[in-house]
Design an enzyme around this catalytic site. Structure first.
Site, PDB file in Angstrom:
ATOM      1  N   ASP A  74      -2.519 -18.158  -0.165  1.00  0.00           N
ATOM      2  CA  ASP A  74      -3.509 -18.844  -1.017  1.00  0.00           C
ATOM      3  C   ASP A  74      -4.185 -19.972  -0.227  1.00  0.00           C
ATOM      4  O   ASP A  74      -5.401 -20.141  -0.262  1.00  0.00           O
ATOM      5  CB  ASP A  74      -2.874 -19.356  -2.321  1.00  0.00           C
TER       6      ASP A  74
ATOM      7  N   ASP B 204     -12.029  -9.351   4.587  1.00  0.00           N
ATOM      8  CA  ASP B 204     -13.327  -9.326   3.887  1.00  0.00           C
ATOM      9  C   ASP B 204     -13.859 -10.746   3.741  1.00  0.00           C
ATOM     10  O   ASP B 204     -15.043 -11.001   3.924  1.00  0.00           O
ATOM     11  CB  ASP B 204     -13.187  -8.705   2.482  1.00  0.00           C
TER      12      ASP B 204
ATOM     13  N   LYS C  13       3.563 -15.245   1.882  1.00  0.00           N
ATOM     14  CA  LYS C  13       3.772 -15.932   0.602  1.00  0.00           C
ATOM     15  C   LYS C  13       5.284 -16.168   0.488  1.00  0.00           C
ATOM     16  O   LYS C  13       5.945 -15.749  -0.476  1.00  0.00           O
ATOM     17  CB  LYS C  13       3.207 -15.072  -0.545  1.00  0.00           C
TER      18      LYS C  13
ATOM     19  N   TYR D 188       0.827  -1.211   0.000  1.00  0.00           N
ATOM     20  CA  TYR D 188       0.000   0.000   0.000  1.00  0.00           C
ATOM     21  C   TYR D 188       0.864   1.265   0.000  1.00  0.00           C
ATOM     22  O   TYR D 188       0.450   2.302  -0.501  1.00  0.00           O
ATOM     23  CB  TYR D 188      -0.889   0.045   1.258  1.00  0.00           C
TER      24      TYR D 188
ATOM     25  N   ASP E 230      -6.194  -7.212   4.164  1.00  0.00           N
ATOM     26  CA  ASP E 230      -7.356  -6.550   3.568  1.00  0.00           C
ATOM     27  C   ASP E 230      -8.257  -7.601   2.931  1.00  0.00           C
ATOM     28  O   ASP E 230      -9.468  -7.629   3.160  1.00  0.00           O
ATOM     29  CB  ASP E 230      -6.875  -5.541   2.512  1.00  0.00           C
TER      30      ASP E 230
HETATM   31  C1  IPM Z   1     -10.361  -1.278   4.448  1.00  0.00           C
HETATM   32  C2  IPM Z   1     -10.609  -0.615   3.125  1.00  0.00           C
HETATM   33  C3  IPM Z   1      -9.437   0.325   2.831  1.00  0.00           C
HETATM   34  C4  IPM Z   1      -8.189  -0.523   2.716  1.00  0.00           C
HETATM   35  C5  IPM Z   1      -9.622   1.235   1.596  1.00  0.00           C
HETATM   36  C6  IPM Z   1     -10.904   2.010   1.651  1.00  0.00           C
HETATM   37  C7  IPM Z   1      -8.452   2.147   1.425  1.00  0.00           C
HETATM   38  O1  IPM Z   1     -10.800  -1.558   2.116  1.00  0.00           O
HETATM   39  O2  IPM Z   1     -10.282  -0.562   5.464  1.00  0.00           O
HETATM   40  O3  IPM Z   1     -10.231  -2.492   4.484  1.00  0.00           O
HETATM   41  O4  IPM Z   1      -7.918  -1.100   1.643  1.00  0.00           O
HETATM   42  O5  IPM Z   1      -7.470  -0.611   3.709  1.00  0.00           O
HETATM   43 MN    MN Z   2     -10.819  -3.615   2.815  1.00  0.00          MN
END
Ligand code: IPM
Ligand code: MN
Length: 357
Positions: free
Chosen positions: A221, A249, A189, A143, A245
């Protein structure tokens, strides 16, 4: 005289303002029976900040957050700002704020409410009893790595981690594990990337400081696969910025809805507390957003930033009770709803339960 804590509030874009309002409603209610008060100061970030000031993160926001005891944040972003140059995008505001506040550790707990076992796309028997905790590095990795560029013909980013950055996030993971089931799974990885080899070597070194904690390693993975195959095997998952990240999710589906999951970003002097979901512009302003992730983030704020454990527990218990009593926002209406409620109704019911708890 009660103590007073100063909270910087960043409502942001999309559903951000609606869900933050409900969290504040609940916080105000919890204070009544506690030994502290909260005062709030609003700050701009994201698309709304760009529209009003020309910057997605005005200096006043950074300064205001630094002067506060904690930051409560909703969400940012939306199609409207998607075509702006990167430096003006709402997301850039959030990334810069994380960096400015030194928030290198992002804590993302995922557990399952029994009442919502059917809400997930995964089978209930795979989910029941899952309780995992993702520790994601937040201010390094691909990032932020340099060099980075895109000249229209060729583009690149760089995944960089210094030993120091890995050491400090690893300690957060091991400390978290000490308060939980004492298992850390470090995800990398290392079979392909040098940066992951340093990650793995460093995590192994830090593990020696925590002899009670069991450390395992997993390639990212495989971890993505194991999270849906058998999520119960995980306690603390320690990983870098982009892997965390993606995996967090994925892990959110375990709880049935991304609208339930809170997060804390810590490591600097002032922590930031936010739901893990985004700004959902498609449902903004309709009164149907689920405020629970933000309310639970407010509870994490009480616990981690202000050390107000009892107040944090009261909010968490109220959320559990609301779910077991069958109140659902629209996203979860199909799963055991006795009553479907709006965003503000949900906030009011929780506030009411908190007042009684
Ligand atoms: C999160 C979001 C952020 C990230 C974005 C909005 C920059 O997806 O907080 O997980 O990728 O960290
Ligand atoms: Mn995110």
């Amino acid at each position: 005289m009660k103590k007073n804590y100063k909270i910087a509030v960043i409502r942001g874009d999309g559903i951000g303002p609606e869900i933050v309002d409900e969290a504040i409603k609940v916080l105000d209610c919890v204070c009544v029976n506690e030994d502290f008060t909260l005062s709030y100061e609003d700050y701009l970030m994201g698309g709304v900040a760009y529209d009003m000031t020309g910057s997605p993160l005005p200096d006043a926001t950074i300064e205001g957050c630094m002067k506060s005891d904690a930051v409560l944040f909703g969400a940012i972003g939306g199609e409207k700002w998607d075509n702006l140059p990167r430096e003006f995008r709402p997301e850039t505001g959030l990334l810069k704020l994380r960096k400015a506040l030194g928030l290198f550790a992002n804590l993302r707990p995922t557990s399952v409410f029994d009442e919502l076992l059917d809400a997930s796309t995964l089978k209930p028997e795979v989910l029941q009893g899952v309780d995992l905790f993702v520790v994601r590095e937040l201010t390094g990795g691909i990032y932020f790595g340099e060099p980075r560029a895109n000249d229209g013909q060729k583009a690149y980013n760089t995944m960089v981690y210094s030993k120091f950055e890995i050491e400090r996030i690893a300690r957060v993971a091991f400390e978290s594990a000490m308060k939980r089931r004492k298992h850390v799974c470090s995800v990398d990885k290392a079979n392909v990337l040098e940066v992951s080899q340093l990650w793995r070597d460093t995590v192994i070194e830090i593990a020696k400081e925590y002899p009670e904690v069991t450390l395992t390693h997993m390639y990212v993975d495989n971890a993505a696969m194991q999270l849906v195959r058998n999520p119960k095997q995980f306690d603390v998952i320690l990983t870098g910025n982009i892997f965390g990240d993606i995996l967090s999710d994925e892990a959110s589906m375990i709880s049935g809805s991304i609208g339930l999951l809170p997060s804390a970003s810590i490591g600097g002097t002032v922590g930031l507390y936010e739901p893990i979901h985004g700004s959902a512009p498609d449902i903004a302003g309709q009164g149907i957003a689920n405020p629970l992730a933000t309310i639970l983030s407010a509870s994490m704020m009480l616990r981690f930033a202000l050390d107000e454990t009892k107040a944090a527990d009261r909010i968490e218990n109220a959320v559990k009770k609301v779910l077991s009593d069958g109140y659902r926002t629209k996203d979860l209406a199909r799963y055991g709803a006795k009553e479907v409620c709006s965003t503000t109704q949900m906030g009011s019911i929780i506030a009411d339960y908190v007042a009684k708890a």
